[in-house]
Design a protein around this motif. Structure first.
Motif, PDB file in Angstrom:
ATOM      1  N   LEU A   4       0.773  -1.205   0.154  1.00  0.00           N
ATOM      2  CA  LEU A   4       0.149   0.047   0.113  1.00  0.00           C
ATOM      3  C   LEU A   4       0.801   1.200  -0.038  1.00  0.00           C
ATOM      4  CD1 LEU A   4      -2.672  -1.035   2.672  1.00  0.00           C
ATOM      5  CD2 LEU A   4      -2.842  -1.051  -0.008  1.00  0.00           C
ATOM      6  N   SER A   5       0.557   2.486  -0.559  1.00  0.00           N
ATOM      7  CA  SER A   5       1.223   3.582  -0.663  1.00  0.00           C
ATOM      8  C   SER A   5       0.313   4.406   0.467  1.00  0.00           C
ATOM      9  CB  SER A   5       1.087   4.341  -1.980  1.00  0.00           C
ATOM     10  OG  SER A   5      -0.260   4.536  -2.230  1.00  0.00           O
ATOM     11  N   HIS A   6       1.262   5.251   1.036  1.00  0.00           N
ATOM     12  CA  HIS A   6       0.550   6.122   2.017  1.00  0.00           C
ATOM     13  C   HIS A   6       1.266   7.634   1.860  1.00  0.00           C
ATOM     14  CE1 HIS A   6       0.051   2.660   4.657  1.00  0.00           C
ATOM     15  NE2 HIS A   6       0.939   2.247   4.204  1.00  0.00           N
ATOM     16  N   ARG A   7       0.371   8.667   2.033  1.00  0.00           N
ATOM     17  CA  ARG A   7       0.641   9.950   1.870  1.00  0.00           C
ATOM     18  C   ARG A   7       0.454  10.305   3.583  1.00  0.00           C
ATOM     19  NH1 ARG A   7      -0.098   7.350  -1.836  1.00  0.00           N
ATOM     20  NH2 ARG A   7      -2.288   7.569  -1.750  1.00  0.00           N
ATOM     21  N   ILE A   8       1.747  10.754   4.288  1.00  0.00           N
ATOM     22  CA  ILE A   8       1.726  10.940   5.630  1.00  0.00           C
ATOM     23  C   ILE A   8       2.088  12.503   5.970  1.00  0.00           C
ATOM     24  CG2 ILE A   8       2.730  10.322   7.837  1.00  0.00           C
ATOM     25  CD1 ILE A   8       3.246   7.408   6.520  1.00  0.00           C
ATOM     26  N   LEU A 102      -5.128  11.578   3.629  1.00  0.00           N
ATOM     27  CA  LEU A 102      -3.893  11.799   4.195  1.00  0.00           C
ATOM     28  C   LEU A 102      -3.769  11.445   5.516  1.00  0.00           C
ATOM     29  CD1 LEU A 102      -1.277  13.579   3.763  1.00  0.00           C
ATOM     30  CD2 LEU A 102      -2.415  15.535   4.707  1.00  0.00           C
ATOM     31  N   GLN A 103      -2.738  10.756   6.202  1.00  0.00           N
ATOM     32  CA  GLN A 103      -2.510  10.342   7.347  1.00  0.00           C
ATOM     33  C   GLN A 103      -1.649  11.413   8.062  1.00  0.00           C
ATOM     34  OE1 GLN A 103      -1.204   6.741   5.493  1.00  0.00           O
ATOM     35  NE2 GLN A 103      -2.711   5.506   7.068  1.00  0.00           N
ATOM     36  N   ILE A 104      -1.971  11.482   9.491  1.00  0.00           N
ATOM     37  CA  ILE A 104      -1.294  12.437  10.213  1.00  0.00           C
ATOM     38  C   ILE A 104      -0.642  11.778  11.531  1.00  0.00           C
ATOM     39  CG2 ILE A 104      -1.362  14.657  11.555  1.00  0.00           C
ATOM     40  CD1 ILE A 104      -4.058  15.268   9.437  1.00  0.00           C
TER      41      ILE A 104
END
Length: 175
Positions: A4-8, A102-104
């Motif tokens: 999985l790709s993530h934007r964090i 977006l994960q923070i």
């Protein structure tokens, strides 16, 4: 099996360790790291270097640039870790225009600990306890529904490991 790709977003006030932890997190999850500070305009950098806090107007174009970077990574299904103060909910909402998922990771700390860290940091444009006080006054901390909140009293690796575990846990299907 595709990972999985993530934007964090790694967020917090100056001195919380966003860049250091962001780099470690990016390495851990196989993502590109971007320091949001690198995208401030020369006028913003000069303003902060003089000890003058940025206002919402100063941050507007900068947040738009960062949201566009996040959108580009999402469009390519590529993983990104971006360090940005994200002080106000509306700033985080603006960044989410680049990726609604977006994960923070929110790095929280006491003013005393933050000041200690800032006093030992060399070569950064952010100056003084006045600007930290301004950031703390502007800060709208995210709650647990919006972000993974963690104390900067932990070691950077503990912070990275705890957050990475939330990303990498397999989803369970009911049996």
């Amino acid at each position: 099996m595709k990972t999985l790709s993530h934007r964090i977003l790694v967020m917090g006030v100056s001195g919380s360790g966003k860049s250091h932890i962001g780099r470690q997190l990016a390495q851990t999850v196989g993502a590109t790291f971007i320091d949001g500070d690198d995208y401030h305009s020369p006028a913003n950098v000069a303003k902060m270097a003089s000890g003058t806090p940025l206002n919402d107007d100063d941050r507007s174009e900068w947040l738009g640039t960062l949201a566009a970077l996040i959108a580009d990574y999402r469009a390519r299904d590529a993983s990104l870790v971006i360090a940005c103060s994200g002080l106000k909910k509306r700033y985080r909402d603006r960044l989410r225009q680049g990726d609604s998922e977006l994960q923070i990771l929110y790095l929280e700390g006491t003013q005393t600990l933050l000041l200690q860290r800032l006093e030992t940091r060399a070569g950064h444009f952010f100056k003084g306890d006045t600007m930290l006080a301004s950031q703390l006054a502007d800060l709208e901390p995210p709650d647990e529904k919006e972000a993974f909140n963690v104390s900067i009293a932990l070691s950077p690796m503990q912070i990275v490991d705890q957050f990475a575990a939330t990303l990498l846990l397999p989803t369970r299907t009911p049996s």
